[in-house]
Design an enzyme around this catalytic site. Sequence first.
Site, short mmCIF file in Angstrom:
data_model
loop_
_atom_site.label_atom_id
_atom_site.label_comp_id
_atom_site.label_asym_id
_atom_site.label_seq_id
_atom_site.Cartn_x
_atom_site.Cartn_y
_atom_site.Cartn_z
N GLY A 66 0.88 -1.19 0.00
CA GLY A 66 0.00 0.00 0.00
C GLY A 66 0.91 1.22 0.00
O GLY A 66 1.82 1.30 0.82
N ASN A 211 6.15 10.72 -10.93
CA ASN A 211 7.09 10.01 -11.81
C ASN A 211 6.76 10.45 -13.25
O ASN A 211 5.99 11.39 -13.46
CB ASN A 211 7.02 8.49 -11.60
CG ASN A 211 5.66 7.92 -11.99
OD1 ASN A 211 4.84 8.58 -12.64
ND2 ASN A 211 5.40 6.69 -11.60
N GLY A 249 13.15 7.25 -12.65
CA GLY A 249 13.61 5.85 -12.61
C GLY A 249 15.12 5.76 -12.63
O GLY A 249 15.81 6.43 -11.85
N ALA A 276 7.68 -0.27 -4.55
CA ALA A 276 7.90 0.57 -3.36
C ALA A 276 9.17 1.42 -3.43
O ALA A 276 9.53 2.07 -2.45
CB ALA A 276 7.89 -0.24 -2.06
N ALA A 277 9.82 1.44 -4.60
CA ALA A 277 10.99 2.32 -4.73
C ALA A 277 10.56 3.77 -4.54
O ALA A 277 11.18 4.54 -3.80
CB ALA A 277 11.63 2.14 -6.09
N GLY A 278 9.46 4.14 -5.22
CA GLY A 278 8.95 5.50 -5.10
C GLY A 278 8.48 5.80 -3.67
O GLY A 278 8.66 6.91 -3.16
N ASP A 279 7.88 4.82 -3.04
CA ASP A 279 7.39 5.03 -1.67
C ASP A 279 8.56 5.25 -0.71
O ASP A 279 8.51 6.14 0.16
CB ASP A 279 6.57 3.81 -1.21
CG ASP A 279 5.37 3.58 -2.11
OD1 ASP A 279 4.84 4.58 -2.66
OD2 ASP A 279 4.95 2.42 -2.27
O1 RIB Z 1 3.84 1.51 -4.60
C1 RIB Z 1 3.77 0.14 -4.43
C2 RIB Z 1 2.45 -0.24 -3.83
O2 RIB Z 1 1.43 0.04 -4.73
C3 RIB Z 1 2.30 -1.70 -3.50
O3 RIB Z 1 2.76 -2.03 -2.23
C4 RIB Z 1 0.82 -1.95 -3.72
O4 RIB Z 1 0.15 -2.30 -2.57
C5 RIB Z 1 0.29 -0.69 -4.37
O5 RIB Z 1 -0.40 0.09 -3.48
#
Ligand code: RIB
Length: 326
Positions: A66, A211, A249, A276-279
């Site tokens: 998420g 992005n 990227g 999840a790189a961006g997260d």
């Molecule tokens: O950004 C990656 C996330 O996007 C994943 O963990 C997935 O759950 C979606 O929300």
Amino acid sequence: MFLLLQKYLRKRLRKNYIFILKNKMTDRRKIAVVGSSNTDLVVKAERMPEPGETILGGAFMMTAGGKGANQAVAVARMGGDVTFIARVGNDMFGNQSVEGYKKDGMDTSYIARDAQTPSGVALICVDKKGENSIVVASGANNRLCKNDIDAAKTKIEEADYLLMQLEVPMEVVEYAANIALASGTKVVLNPAPAATLSADLLKKLYLITPNRTESQLLTGIAVAGWEDAERAADILLSKGVENVVITLGALGALIKNKSLTERVPSKKVEVVDTTAAGDTFNGALCVALAEGKGLADAVQMATAASAIAITRMGAQASIPYRKEIE
Ligand code: RIB
């Protein structure tokens, strides 16, 4: 007499020093994150399936994900004091996620439980280059509401930064932004997944971190390289955003505001999974900014954190701890 005075003064000094030290330690950077919580069901495959095609994949992995939760976990692991404001179902996935967040030291008091809707789930396919395709069943994330934000109002007001994405209803994002703005909390928006934004919301943003795809949707510019990114950033600045960081990227990240244009190249690593790189980037960026780092230094730290994340499988499973990037 003199010796006694000396002893007394030394004691006072030590006391003050401990007090300052303690305060420094508790004066952690406060970041509120409003966003989604999912459980990711991940399959590694040689390539993405074509429409209508079934392919046999490789390893399967179930991991916490998420965008909101990933960013909150990144904040916690970078040393930030994070309150995560979200909604999960009253089910096994929700329970497991919240347990994980607690282990990461997050404040989970404002994660609402939804009795009617299951927790969010994401189906993810990761190909041999580490690129992913994601479909999200939003579930309870879609039922995050203004009341949930009201419940956490003080936490948003007290925070240095409010970090959000777009996997929860737009009206909730806008509502939380208004609360933040009224109390001087800076609003950072990672506009993912891509969606159009109101002119009003854009004006309230301290920082936006799209992005390539998101930049194109927001500005109409197809962002292939640095020059396109600069043009796209200029459009976002003209709409009232204070700072723009466009992530490109493997190329790196472009920083632009009224007085600064900087290209921060990415670190070359072996890519396993870009999920999840961006997260990770966004969470680390907010912690660095809240610590008082300048935008360029903060992006450097965020770039280092996301470079580590892509060398590992999974979303939250891949997010590094502060000591790893230092
Ligand atoms: O950004 C990656 C996330 O996007 C994943 O963990 C997935 O759950 C979606 O929300």
